[in-house]
Design an enzyme around this catalytic site. Structure first.
Site, PDB file in Angstrom:
ATOM      1  N   LYS A 144     -28.462  47.629 -38.629  1.00 16.46           N
ATOM      2  CA  LYS A 144     -28.814  47.960 -40.029  1.00 16.46           C
ATOM      3  C   LYS A 144     -29.780  49.138 -39.963  1.00 16.46           C
ATOM      4  CE  LYS A 144     -31.206  47.522 -43.382  1.00 16.46           C
ATOM      5  NZ  LYS A 144     -31.628  48.782 -44.008  1.00 16.46           N
ATOM      6  N   GLY A 160     -40.245  48.576 -37.482  1.00 15.62           N
ATOM      7  CA  GLY A 160     -40.621  49.076 -38.800  1.00 15.62           C
ATOM      8  C   GLY A 160     -42.066  48.743 -39.130  1.00 15.62           C
ATOM      9  N   GLY A 190     -42.482  43.439 -41.034  1.00 14.90           N
ATOM     10  CA  GLY A 190     -42.376  42.573 -39.853  1.00 14.90           C
ATOM     11  C   GLY A 190     -42.858  41.159 -40.149  1.00 14.90           C
ATOM     12  N   GLU A 195     -41.374  45.421 -33.418  1.00 12.58           N
ATOM     13  CA  GLU A 195     -42.058  46.666 -33.003  1.00 12.58           C
ATOM     14  C   GLU A 195     -42.593  47.292 -34.271  1.00 12.58           C
ATOM     15  OE1 GLU A 195     -42.509  48.563 -30.088  1.00 12.58           O
ATOM     16  OE2 GLU A 195     -42.037  46.735 -29.002  1.00 12.58           O
ATOM     17  N   CYS A 197     -44.580  56.028 -34.772  1.00 13.38           N
ATOM     18  CA  CYS A 197     -45.353  54.773 -34.678  1.00 13.38           C
ATOM     19  C   CYS A 197     -46.493  54.868 -33.683  1.00 13.38           C
ATOM     20  CB  CYS A 197     -44.441  53.617 -34.313  1.00 13.38           C
ATOM     21  SG  CYS A 197     -43.546  53.881 -32.777  1.00 13.38           S
ATOM     22  N   GLU A 250     -52.447  52.624 -41.309  1.00 14.79           N
ATOM     23  CA  GLU A 250     -51.430  53.517 -40.771  1.00 14.79           C
ATOM     24  C   GLU A 250     -50.928  54.375 -41.921  1.00 14.79           C
ATOM     25  OE1 GLU A 250     -47.387  52.210 -39.909  1.00 14.79           O
ATOM     26  OE2 GLU A 250     -47.556  53.163 -37.953  1.00 14.79           O
TER      27      GLU A 250
HETATM   28  P1  NAD Z   1     -39.719  49.564 -43.146  1.00 17.44           P
HETATM   29  O1  NAD Z   1     -40.354  48.344 -42.584  1.00 17.44           O
HETATM   30  O2  NAD Z   1     -39.859  49.845 -44.586  1.00 17.44           O
HETATM   31  O3  NAD Z   1     -38.144  49.532 -42.884  1.00 17.44           O
HETATM   32  C1  NAD Z   1     -37.597  49.358 -41.590  1.00 17.44           C
HETATM   33  C2  NAD Z   1     -36.199  48.770 -41.710  1.00 17.44           C
HETATM   34  O4  NAD Z   1     -36.311  47.449 -42.254  1.00 17.44           O
HETATM   35  C3  NAD Z   1     -35.259  49.521 -42.644  1.00 17.44           C
HETATM   36  O5  NAD Z   1     -33.952  49.501 -42.120  1.00 17.44           O
HETATM   37  C4  NAD Z   1     -35.343  48.711 -43.925  1.00 17.44           C
HETATM   38  O6  NAD Z   1     -34.204  48.848 -44.725  1.00 17.44           O
HETATM   39  C5  NAD Z   1     -35.458  47.308 -43.377  1.00 17.44           C
HETATM   40  N1  NAD Z   1     -36.090  46.323 -44.273  1.00 17.44           N
HETATM   41  C6  NAD Z   1     -37.016  46.539 -45.232  1.00 17.44           C
HETATM   42  N2  NAD Z   1     -37.344  45.371 -45.822  1.00 17.44           N
HETATM   43  C7  NAD Z   1     -36.622  44.408 -45.222  1.00 17.44           C
HETATM   44  C8  NAD Z   1     -36.522  43.004 -45.382  1.00 17.44           C
HETATM   45  N3  NAD Z   1     -37.235  42.344 -46.305  1.00 17.44           N
HETATM   46  N4  NAD Z   1     -35.668  42.322 -44.593  1.00 17.44           N
HETATM   47  C9  NAD Z   1     -34.953  42.958 -43.648  1.00 17.44           C
HETATM   48  N5  NAD Z   1     -34.996  44.289 -43.450  1.00 17.44           N
HETATM   49  C10 NAD Z   1     -35.824  45.006 -44.230  1.00 17.44           C
HETATM   50  O7  NAD Z   1     -40.250  50.764 -42.257  1.00 17.44           O
HETATM   51  P2  NAD Z   1     -39.957  52.324 -42.437  1.00 17.44           P
HETATM   52  O8  NAD Z   1     -40.730  52.848 -43.586  1.00 17.44           O
HETATM   53  O9  NAD Z   1     -38.485  52.554 -42.409  1.00 17.44           O
HETATM   54  O10 NAD Z   1     -40.554  52.892 -41.057  1.00 17.44           O
HETATM   55  C11 NAD Z   1     -41.888  53.225 -40.886  1.00 17.44           C
HETATM   56  C12 NAD Z   1     -42.634  52.125 -40.170  1.00 17.44           C
HETATM   57  O11 NAD Z   1     -41.996  51.786 -38.956  1.00 17.44           O
HETATM   58  C13 NAD Z   1     -44.050  52.496 -39.784  1.00 17.44           C
HETATM   59  O12 NAD Z   1     -44.899  51.425 -40.078  1.00 17.44           O
HETATM   60  C14 NAD Z   1     -43.961  52.701 -38.284  1.00 17.44           C
HETATM   61  O13 NAD Z   1     -45.163  52.523 -37.574  1.00 17.44           O
HETATM   62  C15 NAD Z   1     -42.962  51.688 -37.909  1.00 17.44           C
HETATM   63  N6  NAD Z   1     -42.382  52.014 -36.605  1.00 17.44           N
HETATM   64  C16 NAD Z   1     -42.723  51.252 -35.501  1.00 17.44           C
HETATM   65  C17 NAD Z   1     -42.220  51.599 -34.249  1.00 17.44           C
HETATM   66  C18 NAD Z   1     -42.598  50.843 -32.989  1.00 17.44           C
HETATM   67  O14 NAD Z   1     -41.978  51.067 -31.960  1.00 17.44           O
HETATM   68  N7  NAD Z   1     -43.583  49.981 -33.004  1.00 17.44           N
HETATM   69  C19 NAD Z   1     -41.373  52.700 -34.141  1.00 17.44           C
HETATM   70  C20 NAD Z   1     -41.091  53.443 -35.297  1.00 17.44           C
HETATM   71  C21 NAD Z   1     -41.585  53.087 -36.521  1.00 17.44           C
END
Ligand code: NAD
Length: 486
Positions: free
Chosen positions: A179, A233, A238, A255, A290, A390
């Site tokens: 996804k 994300g 998370g 992550e 991230c 962040e």
């Molecule tokens: P996000 O959490 O909004 O979305 C990430 C993914 O989760 C997307 O595909 C989104 O559609 C999905 N999603 C959102 N809500 C959901 C739910 N309730 N149930 C299931 N899936 C859901 O994050 P973003 O804005 O896309 O990315 C930025 C974030 O990701 C930042 O916080 C960044 O630090 C983090 N990130 C972490 C790492 C790591 O390795 N630790 C790497 C890259 C990004």
């Protein structure tokens, strides 16, 4: 995949077939650097998530994928090669959908193919153990695939973050549903088309569903036939995923976010440390990384000289569309992110001293995209909002410390623990501080180097589990103990 005039419309990939969303809904994806329409993608309802789970479950139970490491290794090697040889046309798509400079997109494609190749090598080494537990009792400890894994990915590094989870999940013999973020699903769909063209991948082992996180993504977490969720994300998302996964007690790999400290001692190689601080802040991708070293902790005695040099280098950075030659920093992903980051900058102005930047960048062509000047705040208090949250934007906070103890305390003062760096010419100090910092990855005299064979992951609220390396493979296995009475 259907092609509608010049603008592509991508589809879901379920059970080996390309399909539109069940309800026919699509999304338009625009280039954050100039606003142009790049492609369309499905905006799938939950029914498509359910179909993808059924297809993955069928493949997990009715193909020999989980028991055929040779086929898995061959499939993954072919995929690594296909991806690597696509760099010239795929990297520009990553840039158009996500905004980062082309050189960063090219490096991302290569990192993704490297991870796949690394796990292709491990696919034939998913060994357990065996031992005698008593004179008449033999234990066979088998590492088995977990089953069906949902891989949920953010937009900032769509391909390298996907493959970091996908490659070990497949090497271990699982079936998956991908996804991607609805913001950047195009390069991922192109990548899945490469999988489709490799006959060693049985139909249904890899599925793709593009849709909203809160509905379609949530279904991929809640569904009782999903055995594990590998999520990358935001920390808040998370937590929500962990709560949803609790209902069916499935395994989660998380992550999440970070606020990584870059700790610079007075005895560090000055020029390298300043460049490391700027590079670590990931200004090249508008801070949307991230592991970004979004806090620089400088020893008080070199503070003035350090921030002067840092500001000088930052002001020289060339902002622009990522496909333009010589561009060093791209836009933020969309208007929502632009407003969020500008909100933090306003808060920062009341909390600390603005050293450089602080405005949306709108000169000439930049007005068409979501550009923000690389921004540095100095003398940021440890508990300031901009030192704790962040921001995920081109905003760097400079803090100071007195000694080693103080440095570690400031470094550990957030809820995050994803990455950190220590800059010093004293290796024993580097190791002392590295030991004290609560973080899954600590660099010494460098920042941001990642290796497929080197584990990373979060302490504290930066996550659960490890990515890359052998530990990254074991995450996607169950351990079965077969006990034999002799
Ligand atoms: P996000 O959490 O909004 O979305 C990430 C993914 O989760 C997307 O595909 C989104 O559609 C999905 N999603 C959102 N809500 C959901 C739910 N309730 N149930 C299931 N899936 C859901 O994050 P973003 O804005 O896309 O990315 C930025 C974030 O990701 C930042 O916080 C960044 O630090 C983090 N990130 C972490 C790492 C790591 O390795 N630790 C790497 C890259 C990004």
């Amino acid at each position: 995949m259907a092609i509608a005039e010049a603008v592509k419309t991508y589809q879901n990939y379920i059970g080996g077939e390309w399909r539109d969303a069940e309800n026919g809904a699509t999304l338009e994806i625009h280039d954050p650097g100039n606003g142009e329409l790049v492609y369309r993608a499905p905006n799938s309802p939950v029914e498509d998530a359910g179909r993808a789970v059924d297809a993955a479950k069928y493949a997990a139970e009715n193909t020999d994928w989980g028991d055929n490491p040779h086929a898995r290794a061959t499939a993954l090697y072919k995929l690594a090669q296909a991806l690597r040889s696509s760099t010239d046309w795929l990297a520009p798509l990553l840039t158009r959908e996500g905004g980062k400079p082309l050189s960063v997109s090219r490096a991302e494609v290569l990192r993704a193919s490297d991870a796949i190749e690394y796990y292709a090598g491990l696919a034939r080494n998913v060994y357990g153990r065996s031992t005698m537990l008593a004179p008449d009792s033999l234990a066979i400890l088998l590492r088995e695939p977990i089953g069906v894994v949902s891989i949920i990915v953010p937009w900032n590094m769509a391909l390298s973050l996907l493959t970091r989870s996908l490659a070990p999940a497949l090497a271990a013999g699982n079936a998956v549903i991908i996804k991607p973020s609805s913001v950047t699903p195009g390069a991922t769909a192109e990548f899945v088309a490469m999988i489709d063209a490799i006959p060693e991948f049985p139909r249904g082992v890899v599925n793709l569903v593009v849709g909203p996180g809160s509905t379609t993504g949530a279904e991929l977490v809640r569904h009782p036939d999903v055995d594990m969720v590998a999520f990358t994300g935001d920390t808040g998302t998370g937590k929500e995923i962990m709560r949803m996964a609790a209902d069916t007690l499935k395994k989660v790999g998380l992550e999440l976010g970070g606020k990584s400290p870059n700790i610079v001692f007075a005895d560090a190689d000055f020029d390298r440390a300043v460049r490391g601080a700027l590079n670590g802040a990931s200004m090249f991708h508008a801070g949307q990384v991230c592991i970004a070293g979004s806090r620089v902790l400088v020893e008080e005695s070199i503070h003035d000289r350090f921030v002067d040099k840092l500001a000088e280098l930052t002001k020289r950075m060339r902002l622009g569309h990522g496909l333009q030659e010589g561009v060093q920093a791209g836009p933020v992903i969309n208007e929502g992110q632009l407003n969020r980051v500008m909100g933090y900058i306003e808060v920062g102005k009341s909390e600390a001293e603005l050293l450089t930047g602080g405005q949306r960048a709108t000169e000439g062509e930049l007005a068409k995209g979501f550009f923000i000047q690389p921004t540095i705040f100095d003398r940021v208090p440890v508990n300031a909002t901009i030192a704790q949250d962040e921001i995920f934007g081109p905003v760097l906070s400079v803090l100071t410390f007195r000694d080693e103890e103080d440095a570690a305390e400031v470094a550990n003062s957030t809820v995050y623990g994803l990455a950190a760096a220590v800059w010093t010419s004293d290796i024993t100090r580097a190791l002392r501080v590295a030991k004290k910092v609560k973080s899954g990855l600590v660099w010494v005299n460098t920042f941001g180097k990642l290796f497929a064979a080197g584990e990373m992951g979060g302490y504290k609220q930066s996550g659960i589990g490890r990515q890359y390396g052998l530990e990254g493979l074991w995450e996607y296995t169950e351990m079965k103990h077969i006990n034999v009475q002799l």
